[in-house]
Enzyme design. Structure first.
Site, PDB file in Angstrom:
ATOM      1  N   CYS A  91       0.812  -1.093  -0.030  1.00 44.79           N
ATOM      2  CA  CYS A  91      -0.100   0.102  -0.029  1.00 44.79           C
ATOM      3  C   CYS A  91       0.999   1.291   0.277  1.00 44.79           C
ATOM      4  CB  CYS A  91      -1.076  -0.001   1.156  1.00 44.79           C
ATOM      5  SG  CYS A  91      -1.965  -1.185   1.120  1.00 44.79           S
ATOM      6  N   HIS A 387      -9.720   2.311  -1.013  1.00 46.95           N
ATOM      7  CA  HIS A 387      -8.359   2.089  -0.869  1.00 46.95           C
ATOM      8  C   HIS A 387      -7.806   1.152  -1.900  1.00 46.95           C
ATOM      9  CE1 HIS A 387      -4.259   1.289   0.395  1.00 46.95           C
ATOM     10  NE2 HIS A 387      -4.587   0.321   1.117  1.00 46.95           N
ATOM     11  N   CYS A 417       0.719   2.961   6.234  1.00 47.43           N
ATOM     12  CA  CYS A 417       1.095   1.326   6.562  1.00 47.43           C
ATOM     13  C   CYS A 417       1.030   0.624   5.270  1.00 47.43           C
ATOM     14  CB  CYS A 417       0.118   1.091   7.784  1.00 47.43           C
ATOM     15  SG  CYS A 417      -1.558   0.930   7.388  1.00 47.43           S
TER      16      CYS A 417
HETATM   17  C1  LIG Z   1      -2.229  -3.819   1.668  1.00 50.48           C
HETATM   18  C2  LIG Z   1      -1.365  -2.821   2.563  1.00 50.48           C
HETATM   19  O1  LIG Z   1      -0.379  -2.895   2.275  1.00 50.48           O
HETATM   20  C3  LIG Z   1      -1.953  -1.998   3.844  1.00 50.48           C
HETATM   21  C4  LIG Z   1      -3.179  -1.782   4.053  1.00 50.48           C
HETATM   22  O2  LIG Z   1      -3.815  -0.689   3.761  1.00 50.48           O
HETATM   23  S1  LIG Z   1      -4.117  -2.775   4.713  1.00 50.48           S
HETATM   24  C5  LIG Z   1      -5.787  -2.647   4.066  1.00 50.48           C
HETATM   25  C6  LIG Z   1      -6.008  -3.385   2.961  1.00 50.48           C
HETATM   26  N1  LIG Z   1      -7.561  -3.530   2.792  1.00 50.48           N
HETATM   27  C7  LIG Z   1      -8.120  -4.547   3.349  1.00 50.48           C
HETATM   28  O3  LIG Z   1      -7.696  -5.231   4.115  1.00 50.48           O
HETATM   29  C8  LIG Z   1      -9.564  -4.309   3.082  1.00 50.48           C
HETATM   30  C9  LIG Z   1     -10.929  -4.566   4.185  1.00 50.48           C
HETATM   31  N2  LIG Z   1     -11.834  -4.534   3.744  1.00 50.48           N
HETATM   32  C10 LIG Z   1     -12.781  -5.749   3.339  1.00 50.48           C
HETATM   33  O4  LIG Z   1     -12.085  -6.878   3.310  1.00 50.48           O
HETATM   34  C11 LIG Z   1     -13.942  -5.565   3.166  1.00 50.48           C
HETATM   35  O5  LIG Z   1     -14.454  -4.221   2.688  1.00 50.48           O
HETATM   36  C12 LIG Z   1     -14.830  -6.013   4.453  1.00 50.48           C
HETATM   37  C13 LIG Z   1     -14.853  -7.595   4.737  1.00 50.48           C
HETATM   38  C14 LIG Z   1     -14.284  -5.170   5.575  1.00 50.48           C
HETATM   39  C15 LIG Z   1     -16.417  -5.736   4.221  1.00 50.48           C
HETATM   40  O6  LIG Z   1     -16.613  -6.411   3.036  1.00 50.48           O
HETATM   41  P1  LIG Z   1     -18.351  -6.472   2.711  1.00 50.48           P
HETATM   42  O7  LIG Z   1     -19.148  -7.341   3.675  1.00 50.48           O
HETATM   43  O8  LIG Z   1     -18.405  -6.804   1.327  1.00 50.48           O
HETATM   44  O9  LIG Z   1     -18.714  -5.074   2.724  1.00 50.48           O
HETATM   45  P2  LIG Z   1     -19.962  -4.339   2.201  1.00 50.48           P
HETATM   46  O10 LIG Z   1     -20.970  -5.286   1.612  1.00 50.48           O
HETATM   47  O11 LIG Z   1     -19.786  -2.939   1.586  1.00 50.48           O
HETATM   48  O12 LIG Z   1     -20.699  -3.830   3.718  1.00 50.48           O
HETATM   49  C16 LIG Z   1     -21.191  -4.445   4.590  1.00 50.48           C
HETATM   50  C17 LIG Z   1     -22.620  -3.765   5.312  1.00 50.48           C
HETATM   51  O13 LIG Z   1     -21.877  -2.713   5.874  1.00 50.48           O
HETATM   52  C18 LIG Z   1     -22.493  -1.429   5.314  1.00 50.48           C
HETATM   53  N3  LIG Z   1     -21.651  -0.454   5.390  1.00 50.48           N
HETATM   54  C19 LIG Z   1     -20.463  -0.458   5.291  1.00 50.48           C
HETATM   55  N4  LIG Z   1     -19.810   0.697   5.346  1.00 50.48           N
HETATM   56  C20 LIG Z   1     -20.979   1.470   5.908  1.00 50.48           C
HETATM   57  C21 LIG Z   1     -21.139   2.907   6.441  1.00 50.48           C
HETATM   58  N5  LIG Z   1     -19.702   3.661   6.227  1.00 50.48           N
HETATM   59  N6  LIG Z   1     -21.977   3.389   6.823  1.00 50.48           N
HETATM   60  C22 LIG Z   1     -23.385   2.478   6.935  1.00 50.48           C
HETATM   61  N7  LIG Z   1     -23.007   1.238   6.567  1.00 50.48           N
HETATM   62  C23 LIG Z   1     -21.935   0.697   6.043  1.00 50.48           C
HETATM   63  C24 LIG Z   1     -23.061  -1.952   3.922  1.00 50.48           C
HETATM   64  O14 LIG Z   1     -24.059  -0.897   3.785  1.00 50.48           O
HETATM   65  C25 LIG Z   1     -23.319  -3.315   3.928  1.00 50.48           C
HETATM   66  O15 LIG Z   1     -24.700  -3.350   4.862  1.00 50.48           O
HETATM   67  P3  LIG Z   1     -25.752  -4.524   4.366  1.00 50.48           P
HETATM   68  O16 LIG Z   1     -25.214  -5.948   4.467  1.00 50.48           O
HETATM   69  O17 LIG Z   1     -26.910  -4.313   4.880  1.00 50.48           O
HETATM   70  O18 LIG Z   1     -25.977  -4.305   2.617  1.00 50.48           O
END
Ligand SMILES: CC(=O)CC(=O)SCCNC(=O)CCNC(=O)[C@H](O)C(C)(C)COP(=O)(O)OP(=O)(O)OC[C@H]1O[C@@H](n2cnc3c(N)ncnc32)[C@H](O)[C@@H]1OP(=O)(O)O
Length: 430
Positions: A91, A387, A417
């Site tokens: 990242c 991201h 990070c």
């Molecule tokens: C990689 C590097 O080098 C360093 C880094 O940056 S580390 C970071 C790397 N990135 C990650 O690891 C990604 C992490 N995120 C994920 O894996 C996925 O997004 C997650 C598992 C967290 C969620 O996935 P998901 O379940 O498919 O999300 P999504 O369906 O959008 O949201 C789930 C629910 O929350 C709700 N929701 C999400 N954000 C919301 C918000 N801000 N406000 C209100 N509701 C929200 C959605 O509407 C959804 O609701 P429903 O089930 O009723 O539809």
């Protein structure tokens, strides 16, 4: 040996970030990086020009994309004599690319360069299992029918042809980024309310920045998107508070799990680019300087054998950079701390406030102290914007440079990070 020169951030261009498997589901890394680069070339009149270097990368890359950046440059309106190549620092890729370009400009090796990054989780590279892959390679180079038949016979027991889907996980621990961050959240007692508040602020501030037209000259619409698709201007603490924990939600500490889809950055597709140049080049081309790229530092933590959190390397990189620059943590007008997860931002801030951490881990007599939260991610960050791993650095550099330009003077800190227990940080000044 030439002396070190000042490096100017001239501007940036990115495409709006899209939710995974959504608006950009059929776009490739090359398509998206190409769109971000085309916009930059158009905005700064670079068509037909030979740029010193273009450095970019993707965290998830198909094996056919040997040198993705060069291919994108060849398909762009830049002079084809422009050298271009890929780098990869998880990242931190986009920021590390900017550091590389900035260092070459500072040393007088190039006058102008473009840094960038792109990622798609919608078009992730799938691999077939190891045995099948090796057999297919051997089959391709087999010389006789006999050899081919022998190899083909090996294929049958290898069924089913189950693909290997790249996981967002650390190879040495098998844990995802989120699972690692959940462990760190427990270690630093980061509570749910604080994470949800940080997430809410990110959405509110990004929405406000769009309303003010802040991104008008930092973004090119793409495939029908004019704003980051993940932005939820209408989210609330109640909505965020109602979401179920997704990371750390299994095992003995499940009761204490706090990380949800709302306070974690989403899987995202997108690309960004940044134009950097020497002061002379900017003057000759009549392009105003937004900010100066002044310091950088990369650190790594031992999350495998030690007890350091996977995403805590910026907690080490920043103090090292401050010491070299002769600055205190409070000497900044803006703090751009990439929001991989709200908990990781809050754990980093807690570490800098902790006398024990600063003494035992950083060897400091006094803690770095706290920052003014009103100066943190003032136009939102990854929780709201999304991201696309390698593209985040370019988004942040361009955002911070423009903030400093609007303010007219000041200093900004960037902290990103990265997977592999690494952290990439930099300082921009105006
Ligand atoms: C990689 C590097 O080098 C360093 C880094 O940056 S580390 C970071 C790397 N990135 C990650 O690891 C990604 C992490 N995120 C994920 O894996 C996925 O997004 C997650 C598992 C967290 C969620 O996935 P998901 O379940 O498919 O999300 P999504 O369906 O959008 O949201 C789930 C629910 O929350 C709700 N929701 C999400 N954000 C919301 C918000 N801000 N406000 C209100 N509701 C929200 C959605 O509407 C959804 O609701 P429903 O089930 O009723 O539809």
């Amino acid at each position: 040996m030439q002396s070190v020169r000042r490096v100017a951030v001239i501007g940036g261009n990115r495409i709006p970030f899209a939710r995974s498997n959504s608006r950009y589901a059929h776009a490739s890394n090359a398509d998206m990086l190409g769109a971000a680069l085309d916009g930059l070339v158009a905005r700064f009149g670079l068509a037909g020009q030979r740029v010193g270097e273009v450095v970019a990368g993707a965290v998830l890359k198909h094996s056919r994309d040997f040198n993705l950046t060069r291919e994108v440059v060849l398909g762009s309106r830049l002079d084809p004599h422009t050298p271009a190549y890929d780098i990869q620092q998880a990242c931190g890729t986009g920021l590390e690319a900017a550091i590389l370009v900035a260092n070459k400009i500072a040393l007088g090796q190039i006058e102008v360069g473009i840094a960038g990054g792109v990622d798609t989780t919608s078009d992730a590279p799938l691999a077939v299992n190891e045995d099948l892959r090796r057999t297919l390679i051997q089959l391709n180079s087999a010389r006789t029918l006999g050899e081919r038949l022998k190899l083909a016979a090996k294929l049958r027991p290898l069924q089913p042809f189950k693909p290997e889907i790249p996981r967002n996980a650390e190879p040495r621990t098998g844990l995802s980024m989120g699972e690692h961050a959940a462990k760190t959240a427990l270690r630093w007692n980061v509570d749910r309310q604080a994470q949800d508040e940080l997430a809410l602020r990110s959405h509110q501030r990004l929405a406000a920045a769009y309303e003010k037209g802040f991104f008008d000259d930092l973004m090119t619409p793409y495939l029908g998107l004019t704003r980051d698709q993940n932005l939820r201007a209408d989210t609330s603490l109640e909505k965020l508070g109602s979401l179920k924990p997704v990371f750390g939600a299994k095992g003995p500490d499940a009761e204490r799990a706090t990380m949800t889809a709302g306070n974690s950055s989403p899987l995202t597709d997108g690309a960004s680019t940044v134009l950097l140049a020497s002061e002379e080049w900017a003057r000759e081309h009549h392009l105003p300087v937004l900010a100066w790229f002044s310091w950088s530092e990369t650190a790594a933590v031992d999350f495998v054998h030690g007890d350091e959190g996977l995403l805590m390397a910026p907690a080490y990189a920043v103090p090292r950079m401050l010491a070299r620059a002769g600055l205190a943590l409070q000497d900044f007008d803006y703090y751009e701390i990439h929001e991989a997860f709200a908990s990781q931002v809050l754990a980093t801030l807690a570490a800098w406030e902790s006398p024990e951490f600063c003494k035992e881990r950083l060897g400091l007599d006094a803690p770095l102290g706290s920052i003014d939260r009103d100066k943190l991610n003032v136009n939102g960050s990854s929780l709201a914007a999304g991201h696309p791993f390698a593209a985040t650095g370019g988004r942040i550099v361009a955002t911070l440079a423009k903030l400093l330009d609007q303010k007219g003077s000041g200093r900004g800190l960037i902290s990103i990070c990265a997977a592999g227990g690494q952290g990439v940080t930099a300082i921009l000044e105006r």
